[in-house]
Design a protein around this motif. Structure first.
Motif, short mmCIF file in Angstrom:
data_model
loop_
_atom_site.label_atom_id
_atom_site.label_comp_id
_atom_site.label_asym_id
_atom_site.label_seq_id
_atom_site.Cartn_x
_atom_site.Cartn_y
_atom_site.Cartn_z
N ARG A 74 30.92 39.95 50.57
CA ARG A 74 30.34 40.77 49.51
C ARG A 74 28.86 40.44 49.38
NH1 ARG A 74 32.82 36.59 47.59
NH2 ARG A 74 32.04 35.38 45.86
N GLU A 75 28.12 41.41 48.87
CA GLU A 75 26.68 41.26 48.69
C GLU A 75 26.38 41.05 47.21
OE1 GLU A 75 22.77 42.63 47.55
OE2 GLU A 75 24.55 43.85 47.25
N TYR A 76 25.47 40.13 46.94
CA TYR A 76 25.03 39.89 45.57
C TYR A 76 23.55 39.53 45.61
CZ TYR A 76 24.68 37.90 40.90
OH TYR A 76 24.30 37.63 39.62
N ASN A 77 22.73 40.33 44.98
CA ASN A 77 21.28 40.11 44.93
C ASN A 77 20.66 39.95 46.31
OD1 ASN A 77 21.19 40.32 42.16
ND2 ASN A 77 21.29 38.12 41.81
N GLY A 78 21.09 40.79 47.24
CA GLY A 78 20.50 40.77 48.57
C GLY A 78 21.02 39.68 49.49
N ARG A 79 21.98 38.89 49.05
CA ARG A 79 22.58 37.85 49.89
C ARG A 79 24.05 38.17 50.10
NH1 ARG A 79 20.36 31.98 49.42
NH2 ARG A 79 22.08 31.92 50.85
N TRP A 80 24.57 37.75 51.24
CA TRP A 80 25.97 38.01 51.57
C TRP A 80 26.77 36.72 51.47
CZ3 TRP A 80 28.46 42.52 52.37
CH2 TRP A 80 27.65 43.65 52.42
N TYR A 81 27.97 36.83 50.93
CA TYR A 81 28.86 35.70 50.74
C TYR A 81 30.20 36.01 51.39
CZ TYR A 81 25.35 34.37 47.35
OH TYR A 81 24.16 34.04 46.76
N ASN A 82 30.75 35.04 52.10
CA ASN A 82 32.05 35.19 52.76
C ASN A 82 33.12 34.48 51.95
OD1 ASN A 82 30.96 36.57 54.98
ND2 ASN A 82 30.36 34.65 55.92
N ASP A 83 34.31 35.02 52.01
CA ASP A 83 35.45 34.44 51.30
C ASP A 83 36.66 34.50 52.22
OD1 ASP A 83 36.88 33.32 49.23
OD2 ASP A 83 37.28 35.24 48.25
N LEU A 84 37.35 33.39 52.38
CA LEU A 84 38.57 33.32 53.19
C LEU A 84 39.75 33.28 52.23
CD1 LEU A 84 37.34 30.58 55.69
CD2 LEU A 84 37.22 33.05 55.95
N GLN A 85 40.39 34.43 51.99
CA GLN A 85 41.47 34.54 51.02
C GLN A 85 42.82 34.47 51.72
OE1 GLN A 85 41.26 37.96 48.51
NE2 GLN A 85 39.47 37.20 47.41
N ILE A 86 43.63 33.50 51.30
CA ILE A 86 44.96 33.36 51.89
C ILE A 86 45.90 34.38 51.25
CG2 ILE A 86 44.61 30.92 52.37
CD1 ILE A 86 46.73 30.43 50.10
N TRP A 87 46.89 34.80 52.01
CA TRP A 87 47.94 35.66 51.47
C TRP A 87 49.32 35.11 51.80
CZ3 TRP A 87 50.78 38.06 55.33
CH2 TRP A 87 50.16 38.20 56.57
N ARG A 88 49.37 34.06 52.62
CA ARG A 88 50.63 33.38 52.89
C ARG A 88 50.32 31.92 53.19
NH1 ARG A 88 53.16 35.54 57.75
NH2 ARG A 88 53.75 37.29 56.47
N ILE A 89 51.17 31.05 52.69
CA ILE A 89 51.06 29.62 52.99
C ILE A 89 52.46 29.08 53.21
CG2 ILE A 89 51.02 29.03 50.53
CD1 ILE A 89 49.19 26.67 51.24
N ALA A 90 52.63 28.28 54.26
CA ALA A 90 53.95 27.75 54.61
C ALA A 90 53.76 26.38 55.28
CB ALA A 90 54.67 28.70 55.55
N PRO A 91 54.81 25.58 55.32
CA PRO A 91 54.71 24.32 56.06
C PRO A 91 54.43 24.60 57.53
CG PRO A 91 56.70 24.37 54.71
CD PRO A 91 56.11 25.73 54.66
N ALA A 92 53.70 23.74 58.18
CA ALA A 92 53.37 23.91 59.60
C ALA A 92 54.64 23.87 60.43
CB ALA A 92 52.41 22.82 60.06
N GLY A 93 54.64 24.64 61.49
CA GLY A 93 55.78 24.65 62.41
C GLY A 93 56.80 25.71 62.09
#
Length: 136
Positions: A74-93
């Motif tokens: 997203r852009e805010y005041n001429g700068r861009w910001y990245n966001d890594l939004q999770i939608w699933r989380i589970a134990p590894a494996g």
């Protein structure tokens, strides 16, 4: 674009809650350490929504987890910001919920027999002669 990553939960930041024009919201950021080639890397991910924050609470620092996430910018005041939004989380494996394509298993290739050929010795090395003097 949906991505998956497996790694170790290294740190949980404080959860944040508030109210917007659309109603109540909650989010919590956390640091995931994951393998990146010969080294490890870390990234900050966001669990957005009360259900995702509650799901993240099930895991402790040091747990191996697998996350599915989307990249948002997203852009805010001429700068861009990245966001890594999770939608699933589970134990590894654990396998993901998406159906996997059938896998065809071929017979494994035989391992190379390293003990069949003798190791080279100094006698096997080419000799130093003026005719073989290359400039590189």
């Amino acid at each position: 674009m949906a991505l998956e990553l497996e790694g170790t939960l290294r740190h949980k930041l404080a959860s944040q809650q508030g109210t917007s024009a659309r109603g109540a919201w909650a989010k919590q950021e956390f640091i995931l350490e994951y393998p990146d080639g010969n080294f490890t890397a870390q990234a900050c991910f966001t669990a957005f929504g009360q259900d995702k924050v509650a799901e993240l609470d099930k895991y402790q620092i040091g747990d191996r987890i697998r996350i599915s996430f989307n990249i948002r910018s997203r852009e805010y005041n001429g700068r861009w910001y990245n966001d890594l939004q999770i939608w699933r989380i589970a134990p590894a494996g654990q396998p993901t919920a998406a159906p996997a394509a059938p896998q065809v298993h071929a017979a494994p290739a035989p391992a190379p027999a390293f003990d069949e050929a003798p190791a080279p010795t100094l006698d096997d090395m080419p000799g130093d002669s003026p005719e073989e003097d290359l400039p590189f």
